[in-house]
Write a protein that holds these residues in place. Sequence first.
Motif, PDB file in Angstrom:
ATOM      1  N   THR A  63       6.103  -0.103 -10.988  1.00  0.00           N
ATOM      2  CA  THR A  63       6.897   0.022 -12.206  1.00  0.00           C
ATOM      3  C   THR A  63       6.017   0.262 -13.432  1.00  0.00           C
ATOM      4  OG1 THR A  63       6.915  -2.393 -12.543  1.00  0.00           O
ATOM      5  CG2 THR A  63       8.740  -1.418 -11.282  1.00  0.00           C
ATOM      6  N   ARG A  64       4.785  -0.199 -13.392  1.00  0.00           N
ATOM      7  CA  ARG A  64       3.904  -0.027 -14.555  1.00  0.00           C
ATOM      8  C   ARG A  64       3.038   1.230 -14.460  1.00  0.00           C
ATOM      9  NH1 ARG A  64       1.620  -6.250 -15.329  1.00  0.00           N
ATOM     10  NH2 ARG A  64       3.661  -7.257 -15.213  1.00  0.00           N
ATOM     11  N   CYS A  65       2.552   1.528 -13.268  1.00  0.00           N
ATOM     12  CA  CYS A  65       1.575   2.611 -13.130  1.00  0.00           C
ATOM     13  C   CYS A  65       2.163   3.895 -12.557  1.00  0.00           C
ATOM     14  CB  CYS A  65       0.402   2.139 -12.274  1.00  0.00           C
ATOM     15  SG  CYS A  65      -0.489   0.739 -13.007  1.00  0.00           S
ATOM     16  N   ILE A  66       3.462   3.880 -12.281  1.00  0.00           N
ATOM     17  CA  ILE A  66       4.161   5.112 -11.901  1.00  0.00           C
ATOM     18  C   ILE A  66       5.346   5.325 -12.839  1.00  0.00           C
ATOM     19  CG2 ILE A  66       5.457   6.317 -10.100  1.00  0.00           C
ATOM     20  CD1 ILE A  66       3.829   4.865  -8.009  1.00  0.00           C
ATOM     21  N   LEU A  67       6.286   4.386 -12.814  1.00  0.00           N
ATOM     22  CA  LEU A  67       7.522   4.564 -13.567  1.00  0.00           C
ATOM     23  C   LEU A  67       7.300   4.595 -15.084  1.00  0.00           C
ATOM     24  CD1 LEU A  67      10.631   4.781 -13.341  1.00  0.00           C
ATOM     25  CD2 LEU A  67      10.704   2.274 -13.540  1.00  0.00           C
ATOM     26  N   SER A  68       6.469   3.686 -15.604  1.00  0.00           N
ATOM     27  CA  SER A  68       6.284   3.607 -17.054  1.00  0.00           C
ATOM     28  C   SER A  68       4.905   4.090 -17.497  1.00  0.00           C
ATOM     29  CB  SER A  68       6.500   2.165 -17.536  1.00  0.00           C
ATOM     30  OG  SER A  68       5.514   1.290 -17.007  1.00  0.00           O
ATOM     31  N   ALA A  69       4.235   4.849 -16.644  1.00  0.00           N
ATOM     32  CA  ALA A  69       2.888   5.326 -16.964  1.00  0.00           C
ATOM     33  C   ALA A  69       2.930   6.704 -17.606  1.00  0.00           C
ATOM     34  CB  ALA A  69       2.041   5.380 -15.694  1.00  0.00           C
ATOM     35  N   ASN A  70       1.839   7.053 -18.257  1.00  0.00           N
ATOM     36  CA  ASN A  70       1.597   8.448 -18.635  1.00  0.00           C
ATOM     37  C   ASN A  70       0.146   8.761 -18.295  1.00  0.00           C
ATOM     38  OD1 ASN A  70      -0.021   7.495 -20.738  1.00  0.00           O
ATOM     39  ND2 ASN A  70       1.653   7.601 -22.234  1.00  0.00           N
ATOM     40  N   MET A  71      -0.319   9.916 -18.661  1.00  0.00           N
ATOM     41  CA  MET A  71      -1.651  10.338 -18.232  1.00  0.00           C
ATOM     42  C   MET A  71      -2.778   9.561 -18.919  1.00  0.00           C
ATOM     43  SD  MET A  71      -1.008  12.321 -15.814  1.00  0.00           S
ATOM     44  CE  MET A  71      -2.704  12.736 -15.445  1.00  0.00           C
ATOM     45  N   THR A  72      -2.432   8.670 -19.849  1.00  0.00           N
ATOM     46  CA  THR A  72      -3.469   7.853 -20.492  1.00  0.00           C
ATOM     47  C   THR A  72      -3.578   6.462 -19.879  1.00  0.00           C
ATOM     48  OG1 THR A  72      -1.937   7.065 -22.199  1.00  0.00           O
ATOM     49  CG2 THR A  72      -3.189   9.079 -22.676  1.00  0.00           C
ATOM     50  N   GLY A  73      -2.622   6.096 -19.025  1.00  0.00           N
ATOM     51  CA  GLY A  73      -2.733   4.793 -18.388  1.00  0.00           C
ATOM     52  C   GLY A  73      -1.393   4.209 -17.997  1.00  0.00           C
ATOM     53  N   GLY A  82       0.803  -1.218   0.000  1.00  0.00           N
ATOM     54  CA  GLY A  82       0.000   0.000   0.000  1.00  0.00           C
ATOM     55  C   GLY A  82       0.834   1.265   0.000  1.00  0.00           C
ATOM     56  N   TRP A  83       2.105   1.131  -0.342  1.00  0.00           N
ATOM     57  CA  TRP A  83       3.040   2.261  -0.261  1.00  0.00           C
ATOM     58  C   TRP A  83       3.593   2.549  -1.652  1.00  0.00           C
ATOM     59  CZ3 TRP A  83       5.406   4.250   4.517  1.00  0.00           C
ATOM     60  CH2 TRP A  83       6.419   5.196   4.301  1.00  0.00           C
ATOM     61  N   PHE A  84       3.239   3.702  -2.209  1.00  0.00           N
ATOM     62  CA  PHE A  84       3.773   4.114  -3.506  1.00  0.00           C
ATOM     63  C   PHE A  84       4.407   5.487  -3.355  1.00  0.00           C
ATOM     64  CE2 PHE A  84       0.191   1.275  -4.348  1.00  0.00           C
ATOM     65  CZ  PHE A  84       0.857   0.265  -5.043  1.00  0.00           C
ATOM     66  N   PRO A  85       5.639   5.661  -3.850  1.00  0.00           N
ATOM     67  CA  PRO A  85       6.381   6.907  -3.594  1.00  0.00           C
ATOM     68  C   PRO A  85       5.921   8.066  -4.464  1.00  0.00           C
ATOM     69  CG  PRO A  85       7.672   5.465  -5.011  1.00  0.00           C
ATOM     70  CD  PRO A  85       6.430   4.694  -4.633  1.00  0.00           C
ATOM     71  N   ASP A  86       6.144   9.257  -3.958  1.00  0.00           N
ATOM     72  CA  ASP A  86       5.870  10.486  -4.704  1.00  0.00           C
ATOM     73  C   ASP A  86       7.064  10.732  -5.615  1.00  0.00           C
ATOM     74  OD1 ASP A  86       5.159  12.937  -5.658  1.00  0.00           O
ATOM     75  OD2 ASP A  86       5.195  13.976  -3.726  1.00  0.00           O
ATOM     76  N   THR A  87       6.982  10.195  -6.819  1.00  0.00           N
ATOM     77  CA  THR A  87       8.093  10.305  -7.762  1.00  0.00           C
ATOM     78  C   THR A  87       7.553  10.339  -9.187  1.00  0.00           C
ATOM     79  OG1 THR A  87      10.251   9.321  -8.354  1.00  0.00           O
ATOM     80  CG2 THR A  87       8.428   7.804  -8.019  1.00  0.00           C
ATOM     81  N   PRO A  88       8.231  11.020 -10.114  1.00  0.00           N
ATOM     82  CA  PRO A  88       7.741  11.083 -11.501  1.00  0.00           C
ATOM     83  C   PRO A  88       8.014   9.795 -12.254  1.00  0.00           C
ATOM     84  CG  PRO A  88       9.822  12.256 -11.299  1.00  0.00           C
ATOM     85  CD  PRO A  88       9.431  11.856  -9.901  1.00  0.00           C
ATOM     86  N   ASN A  89       7.473   9.708 -13.469  1.00  0.00           N
ATOM     87  CA  ASN A  89       7.755   8.551 -14.313  1.00  0.00           C
ATOM     88  C   ASN A  89       9.163   8.657 -14.892  1.00  0.00           C
ATOM     89  OD1 ASN A  89       7.646  10.354 -16.444  1.00  0.00           O
ATOM     90  ND2 ASN A  89       5.830   9.464 -17.395  1.00  0.00           N
ATOM     91  N   SER A  90       9.541   7.709 -15.717  1.00  0.00           N
ATOM     92  CA  SER A  90      10.916   7.668 -16.225  1.00  0.00           C
ATOM     93  C   SER A  90      11.232   8.840 -17.144  1.00  0.00           C
ATOM     94  CB  SER A  90      11.155   6.348 -16.972  1.00  0.00           C
ATOM     95  OG  SER A  90      10.251   6.205 -18.062  1.00  0.00           O
TER      96      SER A  90
END
Length: 530
Positions: free
Chosen positions: A307-317, A237-245
Amino acid sequence: SYSFCTLLFTCSMIKLISNYLQRYRYGVPLACAAISMLLCGLGLILAGILDDNRHLDLHLLPEAAAAGAVCLDGSTPGYYYRSGKNRDFWQINFQGGSWCFDEKSCYERTKTPLGTSTLWDSKIHGEGILDGSCKHDPLMCDANLLFLPYCDGSSWTGNRTTPVTYNGKKLYFRGTHILTEVLKAILKVGILDAKIVVLSGTSAGGTAAEIHANIITEWLFEHIPELQKVLVLSSSGWFPDTPNSDGVPVIENEYKSLYELAHSHIYPGSCTKSGEEEWKCFFPQYLYPKIKAPYFLVKSKMDWWGTRCILSANMTGCAENSMAGCAIDISTCTDDQINILNDFGKVVEESVTSNTEMFNRPGNGVFLHNCESHAMLTREYLSVIVVNGVAMDQAVVNWAQANWINKTSPAQNTIEECQWHNDSTPRYCNPTCGPDHIEKDTSVGHNISKFFRMHTFMAWGAVSFGLAIILLVVNVVCIKKHSAPGHMKIINNETTSYTEISEEDAAANASGVRTNSDSFSEQELSANPP
């Protein structure tokens, strides 16, 4: 199936008794068949009873709906409940299931159980810490379990007064009201006897446990007179406040959008001053310092949702930018992409450990590993992942027991230090991660072994049924092979075959006189001349 077996062995017993009373030679074989069916039936009945004891029953709350506490589609909320052996010990678990960040995704969510209670099953079975089996979960198996199904899309923070209409459908954001009504309702199921309560959750449910930890803890202590301790346990349940790649703050923008859409109500003091960027409270790294109860986190630094929904995500998914292919299948990652993943893992670790006061606070703890997995505490693989010689389930047990026994137990922290290999395969550095994504193994062999591990008694019943059928076939063959034609009579407690005789012959036999209908072999005549 066990009802069928019950009927089958009952019929066999009736036939056995009937045959025995009539002195038929079929009695013994049928006894074997009956006993076989009895074992089969009892095995499956036992399996059914035990399985029935482990399921959770749905309790809908129409009075909550009348008070305006409804799911995204306006349907009635509720909770699942299973009573445990230990009335002092309770677990309240928040279901996970990500979030919906805009009107379209929330609309789509109403077509699933994560947005409407009309698709909820009346009975469910859990895995991991929700399993109820002491074999798979020695810590929580005796606890009374309250499972809160997730249907508001905002980790139970929605507080919008009026619904939003999208595509002709009204969308309701009433998560905080659902939680309030559920807490009122569970007072009726025996939680007033609780001495220890574990507040747990997975993924978005883990975030919910963190967001609501303080207010629920206060509420429980106000209403439960004998309550001694509340513990908070978060799984993934812990996801960091960090931008995508690419440097785009995707998850920040999504949380902001959700906060504004749902009019999320984060209880004052949860992580910021009231009204001051409250949307940040969706990030546990800001909540962490404010959680008052002993807190334990189970988290993968390479959690595939991150890794999928933060690091490699964009505003479309999720999994939409140049890292998408690597995030979905690590075997396709380049060495440079592995370095990016390792850097992301460091960000996750630093978000947990940077607040040294909380990280080292007595009663707290973490288990950070590097396996590409998500929500492992509510899966059957509790003991698979090992870090520094400590299995994941044992780390949770050590933390919980230390808090139950000692009021000021030292922090229980286990952190994997190795990084994924950028110049060799396999990429993962922990051999207990396994060659495949553990929770996504859907091979036939895996499913069969999973069935037998999770349903031991049902498997025993199925084996008994198979043996019963074999024994029944063997007995039928024996009957056909050894049964003589005609009826049976008893002479000196032994059975002898004889053919049908007339009343005259019967009377003669009774007087000891042989009749013309008697048959004599040549050997009898030579040995016993008239």
